[in-house]
Design an enzyme around this catalytic site. Structure first.
Site, PDB file in Angstrom:
ATOM      1  N   ASP A  44      -0.767  -3.568  11.096  1.00  0.00           N
ATOM      2  CA  ASP A  44      -2.100  -4.127  10.874  1.00  0.00           C
ATOM      3  C   ASP A  44      -3.052  -3.314  11.739  1.00  0.00           C
ATOM      4  O   ASP A  44      -2.759  -3.037  12.891  1.00  0.00           O
ATOM      5  CB  ASP A  44      -2.146  -5.604  11.266  1.00  0.00           C
ATOM      6  CG  ASP A  44      -3.341  -6.270  10.628  1.00  0.00           C
ATOM      7  OD1 ASP A  44      -3.384  -6.348   9.388  1.00  0.00           O
ATOM      8  OD2 ASP A  44      -4.267  -6.690  11.357  1.00  0.00           O
ATOM      9  N   ARG A  67      -2.429   4.896  14.975  1.00  0.00           N
ATOM     10  CA  ARG A  67      -1.146   4.695  14.297  1.00  0.00           C
ATOM     11  C   ARG A  67      -0.079   5.558  14.961  1.00  0.00           C
ATOM     12  O   ARG A  67       1.053   5.121  15.182  1.00  0.00           O
ATOM     13  CB  ARG A  67      -1.293   5.041  12.817  1.00  0.00           C
ATOM     14  CG  ARG A  67      -0.380   4.270  11.913  1.00  0.00           C
ATOM     15  CD  ARG A  67      -0.820   4.262  10.455  1.00  0.00           C
ATOM     16  NE  ARG A  67      -1.939   3.366  10.239  1.00  0.00           N
ATOM     17  CZ  ARG A  67      -3.192   3.765  10.004  1.00  0.00           C
ATOM     18  NH1 ARG A  67      -3.500   5.034   9.924  1.00  0.00           N
ATOM     19  NH2 ARG A  67      -4.149   2.876   9.856  1.00  0.00           N
ATOM     20  N   ASN A  78       0.841  -1.200   0.000  1.00  0.00           N
ATOM     21  CA  ASN A  78       0.000   0.000   0.000  1.00  0.00           C
ATOM     22  C   ASN A  78       0.880   1.256   0.000  1.00  0.00           C
ATOM     23  O   ASN A  78       1.555   1.561   0.980  1.00  0.00           O
ATOM     24  CB  ASN A  78      -0.885  -0.068   1.258  1.00  0.00           C
ATOM     25  CG  ASN A  78      -1.772   1.136   1.432  1.00  0.00           C
ATOM     26  OD1 ASN A  78      -1.444   2.247   1.014  1.00  0.00           O
ATOM     27  ND2 ASN A  78      -2.908   0.914   2.068  1.00  0.00           N
ATOM     28  N   LYS A 120       0.536   3.815   2.911  1.00  0.00           N
ATOM     29  CA  LYS A 120       1.153   3.382   4.165  1.00  0.00           C
ATOM     30  C   LYS A 120       2.661   3.560   4.108  1.00  0.00           C
ATOM     31  O   LYS A 120       3.281   4.037   5.058  1.00  0.00           O
ATOM     32  CB  LYS A 120       0.849   1.893   4.367  1.00  0.00           C
ATOM     33  CG  LYS A 120       0.007   1.604   5.575  1.00  0.00           C
ATOM     34  CD  LYS A 120      -0.137   0.112   5.755  1.00  0.00           C
ATOM     35  CE  LYS A 120      -1.535  -0.225   6.211  1.00  0.00           C
ATOM     36  NZ  LYS A 120      -1.753  -1.647   6.387  1.00  0.00           N
TER      37      LYS A 120
HETATM   38  P1  IMP Z   1      -5.057  -3.296   6.783  1.00  0.00           P
HETATM   39  O1  IMP Z   1      -4.506  -2.335   5.780  1.00  0.00           O
HETATM   40  O2  IMP Z   1      -5.166  -4.698   6.291  1.00  0.00           O
HETATM   41  O3  IMP Z   1      -4.401  -3.183   8.117  1.00  0.00           O
HETATM   42  O4  IMP Z   1      -6.603  -2.885   6.942  1.00  0.00           O
HETATM   43  C1  IMP Z   1      -6.953  -1.890   7.788  1.00  0.00           C
HETATM   44  C2  IMP Z   1      -8.399  -1.513   7.562  1.00  0.00           C
HETATM   45  O5  IMP Z   1      -8.876  -0.971   8.791  1.00  0.00           O
HETATM   46  C3  IMP Z   1      -8.540  -0.420   6.546  1.00  0.00           C
HETATM   47  O6  IMP Z   1      -8.901  -0.913   5.291  1.00  0.00           O
HETATM   48  C4  IMP Z   1      -9.657   0.425   7.131  1.00  0.00           C
HETATM   49  O7  IMP Z   1     -10.851  -0.199   6.806  1.00  0.00           O
HETATM   50  C5  IMP Z   1      -9.506   0.260   8.613  1.00  0.00           C
HETATM   51  N1  IMP Z   1      -8.688   1.329   9.199  1.00  0.00           N
HETATM   52  C6  IMP Z   1      -7.444   1.195   9.736  1.00  0.00           C
HETATM   53  N2  IMP Z   1      -6.973   2.379  10.152  1.00  0.00           N
HETATM   54  C7  IMP Z   1      -7.933   3.277   9.859  1.00  0.00           C
HETATM   55  C8  IMP Z   1      -8.005   4.696  10.035  1.00  0.00           C
HETATM   56  O8  IMP Z   1      -7.089   5.397  10.517  1.00  0.00           O
HETATM   57  N3  IMP Z   1      -9.142   5.270   9.615  1.00  0.00           N
HETATM   58  C9  IMP Z   1     -10.152   4.570   9.053  1.00  0.00           C
HETATM   59  N4  IMP Z   1     -10.134   3.273   8.844  1.00  0.00           N
HETATM   60  C10 IMP Z   1      -9.024   2.614   9.258  1.00  0.00           C
END
Ligand code: IMP
Length: 202
Positions: free
Chosen positions: A75, A188, A16, A19
């Protein structure tokens, strides 16, 4: 005592771009060159852990052993206690809209609102950050931000569930806040602060 990071380079175990950029910016003061697992063409492991920490460690360990370099993974997700912790580690998957056949956070927030009904709207975001060394050593930190879910959703900033989440002590949703204001209090930011204090500050 946590192990200190003493290398010049780091791999961010994420495909990503957003990120990777966020992490690169954060590590600028430490003179660390940040590469991404996409640039190195590393495989994306199956995230089949049962917690944010477990999934972050699966990603960081996989990138570290494949690249031979120290690797950082995160995560994250939204936890709603009244829904038994959903969407939790499945936050990204929960947003899959079967009619559009794609991820759709408008759909996900509408679904959350319906499932919540009159239940408690307390919620928190969680972020696990894991730093893994090629020898198998790992340091993992978890950050949180507590708040509540509102309806209707408000704001165009941020991503994911941001327009529905109001942090405790605030009136604006994360979707309405300026990015720097969100980054100062987010899950985060909390996890990063713990990581920096333990592994980067001497
Ligand atoms: P990852 O990228 O697999 O860790 O998925 C994290 C998911 O959690 C994202 O797709 C969002 O749906 C949600 N998420 C994580 N952090 C945030 C944030 O700061 N704001 C809004 N949604 C978040």
């Amino acid at each position: 005592m946590a192990r200190k990071f003493t290398e010049k380079k780091l791999v961010v175990a994420s495909h990503n771009e957003g990120k990777v950029r966020e992490i690169r910016d954060l590590l600028v003061p430490y003179g660390v060159e940040v590469l991404s697992s996409k640039e190195l063409d590393l495989t994306e492991p199956v995230e089949d852990g049962d917690s944010f920490v477990a999934n972050a460690e699966i990603k960081s360990n996989s990138a570290a052993s494949e690249s031979g370099m120290v690797s950082l993974a995160d995560d994250s997700g939204l936890v709603v206690p009244a829904l038994d912790g959903a969407p939790g580690i499945h936050s990204a998957r929960y947003a899959y809209n079967p009619w559009k056949e794609e991820r759709d956070f408008g759909y996900a927030m509408g679904k959350l609102n319906l499932e919540l009904g009159e239940k408690s709207r307390e919620a928190h975001f969680v972020c696990a950050l894991s730093l893994a060394w090629p020898d198998g050593h790992v340091e993992t930190f978890e950050g949180k931000v507590f708040g509540a879910l509102t309806w209707p959703i408000r704001g165009e900033n941020g991503f994911g569930y941001d327009p529905m989440f109001i942090a405790d002590g605030h009136q604006e949703t994360f979707g309405e806040m300026k990015p720097n204001a969100k980054h100062a209090i987010s899950h985060r930011a909390d996890a990063f602060k713990k990581l920096i204090d333990a592994c980067f500050n001497t």
